[in-house]
Design an enzyme around this catalytic site. Structure first.
Site, PDB file in Angstrom:
ATOM      1  N   ASP A   1       0.861  -1.164   0.000  1.00 32.05           N
ATOM      2  CA  ASP A   1       0.000   0.000   0.000  1.00 32.05           C
ATOM      3  C   ASP A   1       0.908   1.228   0.000  1.00 32.05           C
ATOM      4  OD1 ASP A   1      -2.237   1.613   0.227  1.00 32.05           O
ATOM      5  OD2 ASP A   1      -2.264   1.501   2.406  1.00 32.05           O
TER       6      ASP A   1
ATOM      7  N   ASP B   1      -6.524  -3.276   3.806  1.00 32.98           N
ATOM      8  CA  ASP B   1      -5.357  -4.121   3.515  1.00 32.98           C
ATOM      9  C   ASP B   1      -5.469  -5.503   4.149  1.00 32.98           C
ATOM     10  OD1 ASP B   1      -3.966  -1.990   2.189  1.00 32.98           O
ATOM     11  OD2 ASP B   1      -3.491  -1.146   4.144  1.00 32.98           O
TER      12      ASP B   1
END
Length: 851
Positions: free
Chosen positions: A352, A602
């Site tokens: 990310d 995530d």
């Protein structure tokens, strides 16, 4: 059940009608019950935890332990038969084998155990949040769990959104959805907007609010459209549940399982061959009696014990446990032991951006010295920062306050006359202050708006615009400032460039990963412009790589996406679904991949990655619970350190595997040859257990803690399908095992050590044990490097070999009652040690000739 429409694609009135609600009165009590039955409750379903019994059964399924259990059961059966028939039964041998099984299972279950904590964290989070709703035409306070689809919810700055909903009213309404989408900027909400594209990403649905996000500015109302498992938050929970996530196997587990199967076939074949050979001899010689056949069974069991490296699971568990402690000192908290090794095999990192590569904190990156700008920031803002440094309000506004310094005293002294709040239509905010000059009007907003208000010469306008554009190309958000005195012309004061900056150590860490052969892919919720800017800053894009948006990839088949995946470096507007697709496709291609992240969005990819990595400081509890490793310092550079440690651990595993398999191969060779040659079994089962478990333990653990070699990060990653036992290792195992075999059989046949008749069997047992001690030194280096180069680097190896030697001495000299040994004279010990030294010299000679 979900509602029969995409709420963001229709008008708010249509949504209210669909849910049988009312804009002013909300739901009645009967409608609450009806909608709860129809659309479900606002809670997440939980799975039952894995029981201790199931965890023990799982541990017992290891192939090597299955082999050992079979051996133990056969030995026990034979000894019971001997006992019943009046023969000599030796239950000590059986007890020793069962003790080995108990040690392996106990460590495995105690140190790890499968857990569903990630899903539990998702289910528990925010259960007790109080929500303001309209029911029966009156305001009411209810818990988040009581919210149902159709509820009209009132929201304001600081509130956490309890469920997904369509915005009905918005007054300067903005929400922080970074934990869900990865987008670091607050999202402006528009109640009147209707989106036509059903594929609009979550991050761009400006007329929706989502469970788990925060209101950072303004106020408004929304109608709840989805609750519980049907929310975007709930869908992530489903991905984390035991039913949604496939049981992942790590490269180490896969390789040990494969090696275990090979060893099992080898052991059973050797044992069967030995038993058949003895049975044939009994039949041809006319001695096929029950006692002899029982002895043949015992011999076969001994051979199985010799073939199976039953100490390996124990050593792996202990070595990993010690490595966990050492890695924690490097700010990498390992939650799952096997991740210590797996992280060293990583060849792809799917990261990310927000909070992982960046600080997840909007920051002004250009210098601001103008006092007019500083006062503008202080008085022309609705944001604040509390005493602990927590941002209250719009993150961009708070970043400006940080840059301004002591804004509180300036704000307190200001005599504010009027304020015109920021609006998306005007693209500016204005505050009028009374001071010694009269009335000063401070305005801030988009650079286009502010520059247009100021009477600037073309040259100066072009200069200022060029400066602004240079920062916009870096994906910075620009806030321009101006002021006027007593209604005069606006004076342009300058601008602030605001961004979520890369962490200071990311550049070096990315370069280290690149030199180690690790590819970095960024999957971010940010827009494509911001994502490209970050990639350019990290030098990730070249002519052979591309940046793409998730919506352009979602319609592709797996084969089409798989074809593009090697070129993709950036995926913008990424969603949990696309992240999971990328994770699964990478795994299908035998990549070993890590997924670092910090947000709720995530968590599914973190859980399903070979190595899931969460940020310990800024990460959500959900991402931390889903992870295998938690970075205590939130530093991407720690990942590179963890990779180096992992590679060192993997190499150390190979060291003690060489050591152990040399013991096992040579054991099988000498036992099988002795039986086929009619010499009988050279060892008892208990003697072999001592060699394989107790004596292998300390030296093998010491090999597992060898210092990390300096060139590890310059090597290519180990492939998932690469055997843990390489060709070079097999050559070393066979060669050194062969040398031991030749020397052992020479002593067995010719007694070159000069042992007395009563001590010949003890001399063989002692010679074989001493061979393994010196072989531990040989196993310290896998390649052509001499063992003397790093000879003193691992002091534990000397202590462990010394301790094992002392125990061997005590067993031989004083343990005859249990191990069937007789004491040996001093000269026999010296001769045996001398033969052991020969092993080291031969090994060093081979390294010298190869080098």
């Amino acid at each position: 059940m979900v509602i029969n429409m995409k709420a963001f694609t229709v008008s708010k009135d249509s949504v209210v009608k669909e849910l049988n609600s009312d804009l002013q009165a909300g739901l009645s009590e009967s409608q609450v019950a009806e909608n709860a039955a129809k659309y479900g409750l606002n809670s997440l379903e939980r799975d039952k935890p894995v029981s201790l019994t199931a965890r023990i059964i799982g541990a017992l399924k290891e192939p090597m332990l299955i082999m050992l259990m079979l051996a133990a059961l056969v030995a026990l059966g034979v000894n019971i038969a001997l006992y019943v028939t009046g023969g000599h039964a030796d239950f000590l041998e059986c007890a020793g084998i069962f003790a080995a099984i108990a040690i392996c299972v106990g460590i495995s279950v105690t140190m790890e155990g499968k857990s569903a904590k990630a899903f539990e964290a998702l289910a528990k989070i925010n259960e007790d949040i109080v929500v303001k709703v309209i029911r029966g035409g009156k305001p009411a306070l209810i818990s988040q769990k009581e919210v149902v689809a159709g509820d009209i919810v009132t929201i304001q700055t600081g509130d956490r959104i309890p469920a997904d909903g369509r915005v009905l009213e918005s007054l300067s309404l903005q929400s922080d959805e970074s934990s869900l989408t990865g987008e670091s900027k607050a999202v402006k909400k528009d109640a009147d907007c209707v989106l036509n594209d059903e594929k609009t990403p979550v991050a761009e649905r400006v007329n929706m609010l989502y469970s788990g996000s925060f209101v950072t500015n303004g106020s408004g109302r929304m109608i709840v459209t989805e609750v519980g498992g049907n929310t975007e938050f709930g869908k992530i929970a489903a991905e984390l549940s035991a039913g949604a996530a496939e049981n992942k196997s790590t490269p180490l587990q896969e390789k040990l399982a494969k090696m275990g199967k090979i060893i099992a076939v080898f052991g059973v074949t050797a044992a069967a061959l030995a038993f058949v050979a003895q049975l044939v001899m009994f039949i041809t010689s006319g001695t096929a009696e029950l006692a002899n056949i029982a002895d043949a069974f015992i011999t076969s069991v001994v051979l199985v014990v010799a073939a199976v490296p039953e100490g390996l699971p124990t050593i792996v568990a202990v070595s990993l446990a010690i490595s966990v402690i050492k890695m924690s000192k490097q700010n990498a908290l390992v939650k799952k032991m096997v991740a210590c090794e797996t992280v060293g095999c990583i060849d792809v990192i799917c990261s990310d951006k927000t909070g992982t590569l960046t600080e997840n904190k909007m920051t002004v990156i250009n210098d601001i010295t103008s006092q007019a700008i500083i006062k503008n920031i202080a008085v022309n803002s609705t944001a604040d920062i509390d005493s602990s440094g927590v941002f209250i309000g719009n993150p961009t506004e708070c970043a400006l306050l940080v840059k301004a310094g002591d804004y509180k005293s300036v704000r307190a002294d200001a005599d504010i006359i009027s304020v015109v709040p920021f609006s998306s239509e005007e693209k500016s905010m204005t505050t009028v202050v009374k001071d010694e000059r009269g009335e000063t009007t401070y305005i801030k907003g988009s650079p286009e708006k502010i520059l247009s208000l100021c009477n600037l010469q073309a040259e100066r306008h072009g200069k200022f615009s060029a400066e602004i554009i240079s920062y916009q190309k870096k994906a910075c958000r620009i806030i321009a400032f101006a002021h006027s005195i007593n209604g005069g012309d606006f004076h342009y004061d300058g601008f602030a460039a605001i961004t979520d900056p890369l962490r200071h150590d990311v550049f070096e860490a990315v370069n280290n990963c690149r030199s180690a052969g690790i590819a970095l892919k960024i999957l971010t919720g940010d827009n494509i412009v911001t994502a490209r800017a970050i990639a350019d800053e990290l030098k990730l894009l070249d002519k052979n790589s591309i940046a793409a948006e998730a919506k352009d990839l979602e319609h592709l088949s797996d084969d089409e996406l798989l074809e593009m995946l090697p070129k993709i470096r950036i995926i913008a507007r990424s969603t949990p679904v696309i992240k999971m697709r990328v994770v699964k496709l990478l795994k299908s291609q035998s990549h070993v991949f890590a997924v670092p992240g910090e947000g709720i969005n995530d968590a599914p990819a973190i859980k399903n990655a070979d190595v899931g990595i969460a940020m310990g400081i800024t990460g959500t509890e959900v991402s931390k619970e889903a992870a295998d490793i938690v970075l205590l310092d939130d530093s991407f550079a720690t990942i590179a350190k963890a990779v180096k440690w992992g590679r060192g651990i993997y190499e150390n595993f190979q060291r003690f595997i060489v050591f152990q398999l040399t013991v096992n191969v040579s054991s099988v060779m000498v036992v099988l040859t002795s039986i086929l040659a009619g010499l009988g079994a050279p060892f008892t089962a208990l003697q072999l257990l001592w060699i394989n478990i107790i004596m292998d333990g300390p030296p093998a653990i010491a090999l597992g803690l060898e210092p990390i070699r300096g060139d590890l990060m310059k090597r290519a990653p180990t492939k998932r399908d690469a055997p843990i036992v390489s060709g070079a290792m097999i050559s070393r195992i066979v060669f050194m095992g062969g040398i031991m075999f030749i020397l052992f059989m020479a002593q067995s046949l010719f007694n070159f050590l000069g042992a007395e008749e009563a001590s010949k069997q003890t001399a063989l047992f002692n010679l074989f044990a001493v061979f393994q001690l010196f072989n531990a030194f040989n196993s310290r280096e896998l390649g052509r490097t001499s063992i003397f180069k790093n000879f003193a680097a691992n002091k534990l190896i000397f202590w462990s070999i010394g301790a094992a030697f002392i125990m061997q001495f005590l067993i031989v000299q004083f343990g005859g009652a249990f191990f069937r040994t007789v004491p040996l004279p001093a000269d026999m010990w010296l001769k045996t040690i001398g033969i052991g030294i020969i092993l080291v010299l031969i090994s060093e000679l081979i390294r010298f000739l190869r080098g």
